[in-house]
Write a protein that holds these residues in place. Sequence first.
Motif: not given
Length: 146
Positions: A3-13, A121-129
């Motif tokens: 799961i850490r790799d999954l979150i890291h990959s999505i965040g990197g994208a 279900e997992i929900e990820l939210m990324f806030k950008c600058r």
Amino acid sequence: MDIRDLIHSIGGAVQETQRNLEQRYLGHFFENYFEEVGSDKPDKVIYRPKTVEIRLGESEEDRVISAPIAALVANSNMNVDYVKVNLNINVTDEQANVLSVTAQPLDGTDDNDDERRRSGEIELMFKCRNSPEGVARIETYLDGTI
């Protein structure tokens, strides 16, 4: 997948998308509103703002100002404000510090308690600058030259 790799990959994208948007905006900004005037070093480029001459009045004796084009147009920058990703996951392996998941539904049609406990279900939210501060400072400076 861990799961850490999954979150890291999505965040990197998400980061790569934001970086591409900023590079395109910066390239567009300099290409359209500045002209290259030379360089005093091989790895340095000097730019001058493209300007238009504006006569303030009707007669030839009226004041003429040189206004930078970048200060006269609305420069909007496309940014990724936030990204929300919802994934249906199934836990495939649980260890002390590792949780492996798959986004694929588990094989089989049985809807037993064990499957329900291992699915969710997992929900990820990324806030950008915001847009680059340097560009905003250049625009503010150019606005002050009018």
